[in-house]
Design a protein around this motif. Sequence first.
Motif, PDB file in Angstrom:
ATOM      1  N   SER A 183       0.849  -1.191   0.000  1.00 17.46           N
ATOM      2  CA  SER A 183       0.000   0.000   0.000  1.00 17.46           C
ATOM      3  C   SER A 183       0.884   1.240   0.000  1.00 17.46           C
ATOM      4  CB  SER A 183      -0.937   0.003   1.205  1.00 17.46           C
ATOM      5  OG  SER A 183      -0.209   0.100   2.401  1.00 17.46           O
ATOM      6  N   ALA A 184       0.309   2.299  -0.501  1.00 19.32           N
ATOM      7  CA  ALA A 184       0.962   3.604  -0.512  1.00 19.32           C
ATOM      8  C   ALA A 184      -0.069   4.587   0.021  1.00 19.32           C
ATOM      9  CB  ALA A 184       1.389   3.987  -1.914  1.00 19.32           C
ATOM     10  N   GLU A 185       0.400   5.592   0.707  1.00 18.12           N
ATOM     11  CA  GLU A 185      -0.523   6.572   1.286  1.00 18.12           C
ATOM     12  C   GLU A 185      -0.450   7.872   0.486  1.00 18.12           C
ATOM     13  OE1 GLU A 185      -1.745   6.655   5.753  1.00 18.12           O
ATOM     14  OE2 GLU A 185       0.045   7.881   5.459  1.00 18.12           O
ATOM     15  N   LEU A 186      -1.601   8.268  -0.025  1.00 19.98           N
ATOM     16  CA  LEU A 186      -1.678   9.540  -0.742  1.00 19.98           C
ATOM     17  C   LEU A 186      -1.854  10.667   0.251  1.00 19.98           C
ATOM     18  CD1 LEU A 186      -4.173   8.663  -3.622  1.00 19.98           C
ATOM     19  CD2 LEU A 186      -1.678   8.763  -3.732  1.00 19.98           C
ATOM     20  N   ASP A 187      -1.223  11.796  -0.011  1.00 17.58           N
ATOM     21  CA  ASP A 187      -1.478  12.980   0.792  1.00 17.58           C
ATOM     22  C   ASP A 187      -2.953  13.345   0.676  1.00 17.58           C
ATOM     23  OD1 ASP A 187       1.149  13.206   1.659  1.00 17.58           O
ATOM     24  OD2 ASP A 187       1.719  14.567   0.029  1.00 17.58           O
ATOM     25  N   ALA A 188      -3.433  14.147   1.592  1.00 19.74           N
ATOM     26  CA  ALA A 188      -4.834  14.549   1.603  1.00 19.74           C
ATOM     27  C   ALA A 188      -5.251  15.087   0.239  1.00 19.74           C
ATOM     28  CB  ALA A 188      -5.057  15.598   2.680  1.00 19.74           C
ATOM     29  N   LEU A 189      -6.362  14.572  -0.249  1.00 23.44           N
ATOM     30  CA  LEU A 189      -6.900  15.019  -1.539  1.00 23.44           C
ATOM     31  C   LEU A 189      -7.878  16.164  -1.310  1.00 23.44           C
ATOM     32  CD1 LEU A 189      -7.682  11.518  -3.096  1.00 23.44           C
ATOM     33  CD2 LEU A 189      -5.798  13.046  -3.707  1.00 23.44           C
ATOM     34  N   PRO A 190      -7.829  17.186  -2.132  1.00 17.89           N
ATOM     35  CA  PRO A 190      -8.830  18.251  -2.007  1.00 17.89           C
ATOM     36  C   PRO A 190     -10.197  17.719  -2.439  1.00 17.89           C
ATOM     37  CG  PRO A 190      -7.422  18.645  -3.904  1.00 17.89           C
ATOM     38  CD  PRO A 190      -6.864  17.454  -3.191  1.00 17.89           C
ATOM     39  N   ALA A 191     -11.250  18.364  -1.978  1.00 12.26           N
ATOM     40  CA  ALA A 191     -12.600  17.956  -2.351  1.00 12.26           C
ATOM     41  C   ALA A 191     -12.743  17.942  -3.867  1.00 12.26           C
ATOM     42  CB  ALA A 191     -13.620  18.896  -1.725  1.00 12.26           C
ATOM     43  N   GLY A 192     -13.450  16.945  -4.368  1.00 12.04           N
ATOM     44  CA  GLY A 192     -13.692  16.831  -5.799  1.00 12.04           C
ATOM     45  C   GLY A 192     -13.331  15.457  -6.319  1.00 12.04           C
ATOM     46  N   LYS A 193     -13.388  15.315  -7.642  1.00 10.72           N
ATOM     47  CA  LYS A 193     -13.101  14.042  -8.297  1.00 10.72           C
ATOM     48  C   LYS A 193     -11.618  13.934  -8.595  1.00 10.72           C
ATOM     49  CE  LYS A 193     -17.647  13.571 -10.186  1.00 10.72           C
ATOM     50  NZ  LYS A 193     -18.425  12.648 -10.943  1.00 10.72           N
ATOM     51  N   HIS A 194     -11.097  12.701  -8.449  1.00  6.35           N
ATOM     52  CA  HIS A 194      -9.673  12.446  -8.672  1.00  6.35           C
ATOM     53  C   HIS A 194      -9.483  11.129  -9.399  1.00  6.35           C
ATOM     54  CE1 HIS A 194      -8.615  15.831  -6.159  1.00  6.35           C
ATOM     55  NE2 HIS A 194      -9.567  15.417  -5.338  1.00  6.35           N
ATOM     56  N   HIS A 195      -8.437  11.083 -10.238  1.00  8.12           N
ATOM     57  CA  HIS A 195      -8.091   9.909 -11.033  1.00  8.12           C
ATOM     58  C   HIS A 195      -6.766   9.377 -10.503  1.00  8.12           C
ATOM     59  CE1 HIS A 195      -8.524   7.459 -14.630  1.00  8.12           C
ATOM     60  NE2 HIS A 195      -7.305   7.767 -15.023  1.00  8.12           N
ATOM     61  N   ILE A 196      -6.771   8.148  -9.970  1.00  8.20           N
ATOM     62  CA  ILE A 196      -5.585   7.526  -9.372  1.00  8.20           C
ATOM     63  C   ILE A 196      -5.148   6.376 -10.269  1.00  8.20           C
ATOM     64  CG2 ILE A 196      -4.705   6.278  -7.361  1.00  8.20           C
ATOM     65  CD1 ILE A 196      -6.981   7.693  -5.741  1.00  8.20           C
ATOM     66  N   CYS A 197      -3.871   6.357 -10.654  1.00 12.59           N
ATOM     67  CA  CYS A 197      -3.357   5.306 -11.544  1.00 12.59           C
ATOM     68  C   CYS A 197      -2.037   4.748 -11.023  1.00 12.59           C
ATOM     69  CB  CYS A 197      -3.110   5.844 -12.945  1.00 12.59           C
ATOM     70  SG  CYS A 197      -4.585   6.273 -13.857  1.00 12.59           S
ATOM     71  N   LEU A 198      -1.842   3.470 -11.280  1.00 14.31           N
ATOM     72  CA  LEU A 198      -0.556   2.810 -11.087  1.00 14.31           C
ATOM     73  C   LEU A 198      -0.102   2.309 -12.447  1.00 14.31           C
ATOM     74  CD1 LEU A 198      -1.102   0.718  -7.851  1.00 14.31           C
ATOM     75  CD2 LEU A 198       0.691   2.401  -8.216  1.00 14.31           C
ATOM     76  N   THR A 199       1.174   2.521 -12.773  1.00 17.10           N
ATOM     77  CA  THR A 199       1.729   2.037 -14.037  1.00 17.10           C
ATOM     78  C   THR A 199       2.982   1.215 -13.764  1.00 17.10           C
ATOM     79  OG1 THR A 199       3.129   3.991 -14.375  1.00 17.10           O
ATOM     80  CG2 THR A 199       0.890   4.072 -15.280  1.00 17.10           C
ATOM     81  N   VAL A 200       3.196   0.189 -14.588  1.00 19.19           N
ATOM     82  CA  VAL A 200       4.443  -0.571 -14.539  1.00 19.19           C
ATOM     83  C   VAL A 200       5.443   0.143 -15.430  1.00 19.19           C
ATOM     84  CG1 VAL A 200       5.564  -2.766 -15.107  1.00 19.19           C
ATOM     85  CG2 VAL A 200       3.267  -2.771 -14.101  1.00 19.19           C
ATOM     86  N   ASN A 201       6.685   0.275 -14.940  1.00 23.67           N
ATOM     87  CA  ASN A 201       7.730   1.001 -15.657  1.00 23.67           C
ATOM     88  C   ASN A 201       9.025   0.201 -15.691  1.00 23.67           C
ATOM     89  OD1 ASN A 201       6.505   3.934 -15.979  1.00 23.67           O
ATOM     90  ND2 ASN A 201       5.866   3.074 -14.039  1.00 23.67           N
ATOM     91  N   THR A 202       9.831   0.473 -16.709  1.00 17.79           N
ATOM     92  CA  THR A 202      11.131  -0.175 -16.844  1.00 17.79           C
ATOM     93  C   THR A 202      12.136   0.486 -15.889  1.00 17.79           C
ATOM     94  OG1 THR A 202      11.910   1.348 -18.548  1.00 17.79           O
ATOM     95  CG2 THR A 202      10.673  -0.613 -19.294  1.00 17.79           C
ATOM     96  N   LYS A 203      13.350  -0.063 -15.859  1.00 20.80           N
ATOM     97  CA  LYS A 203      14.407   0.531 -15.030  1.00 20.80           C
ATOM     98  C   LYS A 203      14.675   1.979 -15.412  1.00 20.80           C
ATOM     99  CE  LYS A 203      16.796  -3.665 -13.809  1.00 20.80           C
ATOM    100  NZ  LYS A 203      18.021  -4.446 -13.833  1.00 20.80           N
ATOM    101  N   SER A 204      14.465   2.308 -16.684  1.00 18.34           N
ATOM    102  CA  SER A 204      14.693   3.681 -17.143  1.00 18.34           C
ATOM    103  C   SER A 204      13.427   4.542 -17.028  1.00 18.34           C
ATOM    104  CB  SER A 204      15.214   3.682 -18.585  1.00 18.34           C
ATOM    105  OG  SER A 204      14.258   3.101 -19.442  1.00 18.34           O
ATOM    106  N   HIS A 205      12.448   4.058 -16.284  1.00 16.44           N
ATOM    107  CA  HIS A 205      11.190   4.769 -15.995  1.00 16.44           C
ATOM    108  C   HIS A 205      10.251   4.902 -17.186  1.00 16.44           C
ATOM    109  CE1 HIS A 205      12.403   5.782 -11.900  1.00 16.44           C
ATOM    110  NE2 HIS A 205      13.598   6.016 -12.412  1.00 16.44           N
ATOM    111  N   ALA A 206      10.492   4.151 -18.251  1.00 14.78           N
ATOM    112  CA  ALA A 206       9.577   4.156 -19.393  1.00 14.78           C
ATOM    113  C   ALA A 206       8.384   3.262 -19.078  1.00 14.78           C
ATOM    114  CB  ALA A 206      10.282   3.653 -20.641  1.00 14.78           C
ATOM    115  N   PRO A 207       7.165   3.715 -19.345  1.00 16.67           N
ATOM    116  CA  PRO A 207       5.992   2.878 -19.085  1.00 16.67           C
ATOM    117  C   PRO A 207       5.969   1.667 -20.016  1.00 16.67           C
ATOM    118  CG  PRO A 207       5.341   4.927 -20.157  1.00 16.67           C
ATOM    119  CD  PRO A 207       6.809   5.024 -19.886  1.00 16.67           C
TER     120      PRO A 207
END
Length: 111
Positions: free
Chosen positions: A75-99
């Motif tokens: 798990s990871a903890e997100l900082d407090a989100l402001p009121a409203g709609k939010h889009h949360i994504c996780l992506t797999v990336n290479t060692k060079s940070h390329a998705p």
Amino acid sequence: MNINKLAPLALSLLCASAFAADGSISISSPANGAMVSAGKKTPVVYEAALGSTGDHLHLYVDGNRVDVLREKKGSAELDALPAGKHHICLTVNTKSHAPTGVESCVDVTAQ
């Protein structure tokens, strides 16, 4: 049908499958469409299979990278989100940070 017209289509399908990303990510919390508390930290619980080229995960909120995760499950903890709609994504990336093309996203509303 003319075989010469089918050859480019067949080749493009083979190439697409050869370069298709392997791996997977699931976000178990928060659920898609969930209400979360505005002003409080939000935990993101996940599990990932990085695939053959994946090295780590990037966590995004509303298109902005907020964390780099090295654990395949946790798990990871997100900082407090402001009121409203939010889009949360996780992506797999290479060692060079390329998705790699593997991602999982949920939409939440902070109240």
